[in-house]
Design an enzyme around this catalytic site. Structure first.
Site: not given
Ligand SMILES: O=C(O)C(=O)CO
Length: 386
Positions: A303, A332, A351
């Site tokens: 993240r 994002e 992402h």
């Molecule tokens: O599933 C998640 O948390 C993502 O970041 C997207 O795959």
């Protein structure tokens, strides 16, 4: 009926000329289709409910209502449609998220909610949904968009989608690592724009995995899967830092538990795999970068919030570290005017770590099954312990 119409003399059935069994296959297929159509009527999305008989409408109206905040991949929708267990309405787009105002309206009185990571599930939203909401199913492994405390307080069960995306995320992480360390974006740009002159001895040199130390910040399933894929590149050593040693996982990849400081100092490649929590927020900051080697590559596929982006910019632009590959940022999408986009040694992806067709379908199927199980009061396949 449909079968008869298909095979009437008016609609000549050329298949029957070549295969006498085709008619019985067709008959089976037709009856399956007819059955499916009947099942779908009972669970037709609300926004398509017009035109149903009043009996079916009455039956439908007794099914628990579910809102889906995105047009999720087909597998999940198929499971919900064919379950006969819920009536659902969805935000019928994958290109734009449901506007917050609309979402707050739509969740009123629902029993279940399927969301993706772009929706903040907080007090405001849970208040808007009201006491009927029993199950939240997020089509993501990350859950930093959920107010877990609020969900727990209200006794709402939460499903999520770990495991099914591990391979896809690990694969993308390796791709991003190699793209960054071997400067592939710069290289293709040079080739395309006339920068490719004679073969040069040190031009576009990067850093190789062979003989390197790879550090993993936050060792879980994904970290292990990344290491397993990197090992054949002749990595010398895997190290990891976490809140506590994870001997079982570490033994799979023969990784050594080290302090956060040692992770920074020793890693030639540092891959961030930890969840975003209040404890890990901006844990990758100037403190960490200042301890890293100036030949090191920093990779983040978890993240954006775990990184202080100003500090990262500083570390990259001053040569404190050699490069960074980011699949996740804050915010994002990252605005195209963001300073990180000006750096040649920073590769930014939008992402996409879990973005393979198979994985996204598996995620949507798991999210749908979690929801249905939760609404039936049964254990979910993957449920967050609140
Ligand atoms: O599933 C998640 O948390 C993502 O970041 C997207 O795959």
């Amino acid at each position: 009926m449909i079968h008869n119409r298909l095979c009437s003399p008016k609609h000549h059935c050329h298949l029957s000329d070549t295969c006498p069994q085709i008619h019985s296959h067709l008959a089976m297929w037709c009856s399956r289709m007819a059955l499916r159509r009947l099942q779908q009527v009972a669970v037709t999305p609300l926004n398509m409910a017009g035109g149903l008989t009043s009996k079916v409408q009455r039956e439908m109206s007794t099914l628990p209502r579910v809102y889906i905040t995105r047009q999720i991949p087909p597998e999940g929708l198929k499971i919900l449609r064919e379950s006969g267990q819920v009536q659902f309405e969805l935000w019928d787009s994958d290109d734009v998220p449901v506007p917050r105002k609309e979402l707050l309206q739509k969740v009123k009185g629902v029993a279940g909610l399927v969301c993706v990571l772009t929706e903040k599930i907080d007090t405001e939203l849970l208040d808007a949904a009201g006491p009927n909401l029993k199950v939240l199913s997020t089509m993501s492994v990350g859950f930093d968009h959920l107010s877990l405390e609020e969900l727990k307080k209200r006794g709402i069960r939460v499903g999520y989608t770990p495991d099914v995306l591990t391979d896809s995320v690990a694969e993308l992480t390796v791709a991003l690592l190699l793209t960054t360390s071997r400067r592939l974006v710069e290289a293709t740009h040079e080739a395309k724009t006339g920068g490719w002159g004679t073969w040069r001895t040190l031009w576009l040199c990067g850093h190789e995995l062979a003989g390197s130390t790879v550090g993993i910040l936050g060792l879980g399933r994904i970290g292990v899967a990344i290491a397993e894929r990197l090992a054949p590149f002749k990595v010398k050593k895997f190290i990891y830092a976490d809140v506590a040693p994870r001997p079982e996982l570490a033994s799979v990849i023969n990784a050594e538990y080290v302090s956060f400081d040692e992770l920074a100092k020793q890693s030639d490649f540092l891959s961030v795999c930890c969840a975003l929590t209040p404890e890990t927020k901006e844990i990758c900051n100037k403190d960490l970068f200042s301890k890293m080697k100036n030949t090191s590559i920093f990779i983040n596929t978890s993240r954006g919030g775990v990184v202080n982006q100003e500090d990262l910019y500083e570390a990259l632009s001053t040569g404190q570290i050699a490069g960074a590959g980011l699949d996740v940022t804050v915010p994002e999408p990252l605005p195209t005017s963001h300073p990180l986009f000006t750096l040649k040694n920073c590769v930014i992806l939008p992402h996409i770590a879990s973005a393979s067709y198979a994985t996204r379908n598996n995620m949507s199927a798991l999210a749908a099954n979690n929801l249905l199980l939760g609404l039936r009061g049964e254990p979910m396949i993957k449920e967050l312990k609140l």
